[in-house]
Structure formats: structure tokens, C-alpha cells
Design a protein around this motif. Structure first.
Motif, mmCIF file in Angstrom:
data_model
loop_
_atom_site.group_PDB
_atom_site.id
_atom_site.type_symbol
_atom_site.label_atom_id
_atom_site.label_comp_id
_atom_site.label_asym_id
_atom_site.label_seq_id
_atom_site.Cartn_x
_atom_site.Cartn_y
_atom_site.Cartn_z
ATOM 1 N N LEU A 138 29.624 0.804 159.176
ATOM 2 C CA LEU A 138 28.189 1.083 159.154
ATOM 3 C C LEU A 138 27.905 2.447 159.784
ATOM 4 C CD1 LEU A 138 25.295 0.153 158.561
ATOM 5 C CD2 LEU A 138 25.275 -0.877 160.841
ATOM 6 N N GLY A 139 28.561 2.742 160.887
ATOM 7 C CA GLY A 139 28.386 4.046 161.534
ATOM 8 C C GLY A 139 28.846 5.188 160.641
ATOM 9 N N VAL A 140 29.964 5.004 159.971
ATOM 10 C CA VAL A 140 30.461 6.040 159.058
ATOM 11 C C VAL A 140 29.488 6.237 157.905
ATOM 12 C CG1 VAL A 140 32.297 6.621 157.421
ATOM 13 C CG2 VAL A 140 32.879 5.740 159.668
ATOM 14 N N SER A 141 28.918 5.154 157.392
ATOM 15 C CA SER A 141 27.972 5.297 156.282
ATOM 16 C C SER A 141 26.698 6.015 156.719
ATOM 17 C CB SER A 141 27.640 3.938 155.664
ATOM 18 O OG SER A 141 26.918 3.136 156.569
ATOM 19 N N ILE A 142 26.248 5.791 157.942
ATOM 20 C CA ILE A 142 25.056 6.488 158.445
ATOM 21 C C ILE A 142 25.347 7.979 158.615
ATOM 22 C CG2 ILE A 142 23.545 6.718 160.445
ATOM 23 C CD1 ILE A 142 23.693 3.640 160.700
ATOM 24 N N ILE A 143 26.513 8.302 159.148
ATOM 25 C CA ILE A 143 26.888 9.712 159.307
ATOM 26 C C ILE A 143 27.040 10.382 157.945
ATOM 27 C CG2 ILE A 143 28.756 11.237 160.092
ATOM 28 C CD1 ILE A 143 29.162 9.221 162.413
ATOM 29 N N ALA A 144 27.684 9.712 157.000
ATOM 30 C CA ALA A 144 27.843 10.282 155.656
ATOM 31 C C ALA A 144 26.488 10.454 154.968
ATOM 32 C CB ALA A 144 28.762 9.398 154.817
ATOM 33 N N LEU A 145 25.561 9.532 155.209
ATOM 34 C CA LEU A 145 24.214 9.658 154.651
ATOM 35 C C LEU A 145 23.494 10.873 155.231
ATOM 36 C CD1 LEU A 145 22.160 8.255 152.764
ATOM 37 C CD2 LEU A 145 21.323 7.055 154.781
ATOM 38 N N ALA A 146 23.685 11.132 156.519
ATOM 39 C CA ALA A 146 23.090 12.317 157.140
ATOM 40 C C ALA A 146 23.650 13.595 156.515
ATOM 41 C CB ALA A 146 23.340 12.305 158.643
ATOM 42 N N ASN A 156 28.179 23.198 148.040
ATOM 43 C CA ASN A 156 27.313 22.288 148.795
ATOM 44 C C ASN A 156 26.929 21.077 147.958
ATOM 45 O OD1 ASN A 156 27.193 23.550 151.302
ATOM 46 N ND2 ASN A 156 25.654 24.991 150.588
ATOM 47 N N ASN A 157 26.711 21.279 146.675
ATOM 48 C CA ASN A 157 26.382 20.170 145.790
ATOM 49 C C ASN A 157 27.572 19.210 145.677
ATOM 50 O OD1 ASN A 157 24.532 18.830 144.189
ATOM 51 N ND2 ASN A 157 25.256 19.807 142.331
ATOM 52 N N LYS A 158 28.793 19.766 145.561
ATOM 53 C CA LYS A 158 29.996 18.918 145.503
ATOM 54 C C LYS A 158 30.168 18.132 146.802
ATOM 55 C CE LYS A 158 32.507 21.822 142.299
ATOM 56 N NZ LYS A 158 33.632 22.763 142.144
ATOM 57 N N MET A 159 29.924 18.797 147.926
ATOM 58 C CA MET A 159 30.065 18.109 149.213
ATOM 59 C C MET A 159 29.021 17.002 149.361
ATOM 60 S SD MET A 159 32.722 19.084 150.691
ATOM 61 C CE MET A 159 32.496 18.344 152.287
ATOM 62 N N SER A 160 27.848 17.188 148.766
ATOM 63 C CA SER A 160 26.853 16.119 148.821
ATOM 64 C C SER A 160 27.330 14.909 148.032
ATOM 65 C CB SER A 160 25.499 16.607 148.311
ATOM 66 O OG SER A 160 25.527 16.836 146.925
ATOM 67 N N TYR A 161 28.015 15.147 146.908
ATOM 68 C CA TYR A 161 28.551 14.026 146.140
ATOM 69 C C TYR A 161 29.692 13.325 146.877
ATOM 70 C CZ TYR A 161 25.684 15.425 142.213
ATOM 71 O OH TYR A 161 24.622 15.732 141.404
ATOM 72 N N SER A 210 29.882 13.123 150.114
ATOM 73 C CA SER A 210 29.183 12.354 151.146
ATOM 74 C C SER A 210 28.550 11.095 150.567
ATOM 75 C CB SER A 210 28.106 13.206 151.803
ATOM 76 O OG SER A 210 28.675 14.319 152.426
ATOM 77 N N LEU A 211 27.995 11.204 149.371
ATOM 78 C CA LEU A 211 27.419 10.027 148.712
ATOM 79 C C LEU A 211 28.497 8.990 148.438
ATOM 80 C CD1 LEU A 211 25.034 8.592 147.313
ATOM 81 C CD2 LEU A 211 25.667 9.837 145.232
ATOM 82 N N PHE A 212 29.665 9.436 147.985
ATOM 83 C CA PHE A 212 30.769 8.516 147.726
ATOM 84 C C PHE A 212 31.165 7.754 148.986
ATOM 85 C CE2 PHE A 212 35.370 7.777 147.841
ATOM 86 C CZ PHE A 212 35.483 6.871 146.807
ATOM 87 N N TRP A 213 31.349 8.482 150.104
ATOM 88 C CA TRP A 213 31.765 7.819 151.337
ATOM 89 C C TRP A 213 30.654 6.961 151.923
ATOM 90 C CZ3 TRP A 213 36.444 6.820 151.642
ATOM 91 C CH2 TRP A 213 37.409 7.716 151.211
ATOM 92 N N ALA A 241 39.618 12.134 155.470
ATOM 93 C CA ALA A 241 40.092 13.475 155.841
ATOM 94 C C ALA A 241 40.725 14.187 154.649
ATOM 95 C CB ALA A 241 41.088 13.368 156.989
ATOM 96 N N LEU A 242 41.482 13.463 153.857
ATOM 97 C CA LEU A 242 42.126 14.056 152.689
ATOM 98 C C LEU A 242 41.096 14.550 151.677
ATOM 99 C CD1 LEU A 242 44.867 14.625 151.354
ATOM 100 C CD2 LEU A 242 44.654 12.399 150.234
ATOM 101 N N SER A 243 40.045 13.773 151.459
ATOM 102 C CA SER A 243 39.017 14.211 150.504
ATOM 103 C C SER A 243 38.292 15.456 151.007
ATOM 104 C CB SER A 243 38.020 13.093 150.227
ATOM 105 O OG SER A 243 37.211 12.846 151.352
ATOM 106 N N LEU A 244 38.037 15.528 152.303
ATOM 107 C CA LEU A 244 37.384 16.712 152.865
ATOM 108 C C LEU A 244 38.307 17.930 152.840
ATOM 109 C CD1 LEU A 244 35.489 15.112 155.852
ATOM 110 C CD2 LEU A 244 34.574 15.802 153.646
ATOM 111 N N ILE A 245 39.591 17.722 153.096
ATOM 112 C CA ILE A 245 40.543 18.827 153.044
ATOM 113 C C ILE A 245 40.693 19.348 151.622
ATOM 114 C CG2 ILE A 245 43.007 19.389 153.288
ATOM 115 C CD1 ILE A 245 43.004 17.591 155.782
#
Length: 115
Positions: A13-21, A57-62, A64-67, A100-104
Motif C-alpha cells: 500500500l505504501g509503495v502504491s501511494i508513493i508510485a501514485l505521487a 517524463n510521459n514514459k516514467m508516468s506510465y 509509475s502507473l504500472f507500479w 529497480a530494474l524497471s527504473l534502471i
């Protein structure tokens, strides 16, 4: 080493809130730097390739939406559909490694796009 499924669910739940931010942050950047927005010049300034920057930035938003969705689904499953029990910490480590792998991978994609 083990962790209870209830505490692991709140971790998700915490990870989903951070990813939503982060999703809101990246989408706000994309929206505020559109061609018709007044604050475009304040944000972009004298950037060399603002279109590629907006695309990243648009790709990173997607991402974040996935996570956000994956973490929220894991929270719901662990909280409401699984009885409280002990779960191996390996699942948490694998999840963190996948994030981490997806962000890298997107970070390496950024360097290739700007070079």
C-alpha cells in the motif's frame, strides 16, 4: 527470514501511494510543458531537446502507473484474500529488484536518447 502477510500488504500500500505521487508529478510536468500552456517557458527554459524530455517524463508516468496498479493489486490480495500467515522475505526482495530494474532500464533509455 519471514514477514507476516498483513505487514507485507501495508508495504505494498505504501509503495502504491508513493508510485501514485510520482505518477501525478510526471503527468503534471507533461501537462505544464505542453505547447499551449503558459508555464512552458518557465519549466523548459533553454533546454536542448524539450520534446524528448517530455517523452521521457510521459514514459516514467506510465511506469509509475504500472507500479501503482501492481502494488495496489498485491495489497488487496494480501489484505483481503489471503489468510494471515508468514511469507518469505524473498518475495519482497524480488519485488524491489523488479521495481529497480524497471527504473534502471528507463534510466539507460534516457542516456541513449540524449547522446
Amino acid at each position: 527470514m519471514t514477514i507476516t502477510s498483513l505487514s507485507l500488504s501495508y508495504y505494498f500500500l505504501g509503495v502504491s501511494i508513493i508510485a501514485l505521487a510520482f505518477l501525478f508529478y510526471f503527468k503534471t510536468l507533461v501537462i505544464k510543458t505542453s505547447k499551449e500552456n503558459e508555464s512552458r517557458d518557465k519549466i523548459i527554459g533553454n533546454m536542448k531537446d524539450p520534446d524528448a524530455w517530455r517523452s521521457r517524463n510521459n514514459k516514467m508516468s506510465y511506469v509509475s502507473l504500472f507500479w501503482t496498479i501492481v502494488s495496489l493489486a498485491a495489497f488487496i490480495y494480501l489484505k483481503f484474500f489471503m489468510a494471515s500467515r508468514l511469507i518469505s522475505i524473498i518475495y519482497l526482495i524480488v519485488y524491489l529488484f523488479a521495481v529497480a530494474l524497471s527504473l534502471i532500464l528507463f534510466g539507460i533509455g534516457r542516456k541513449k536518447a540524449t547522446s
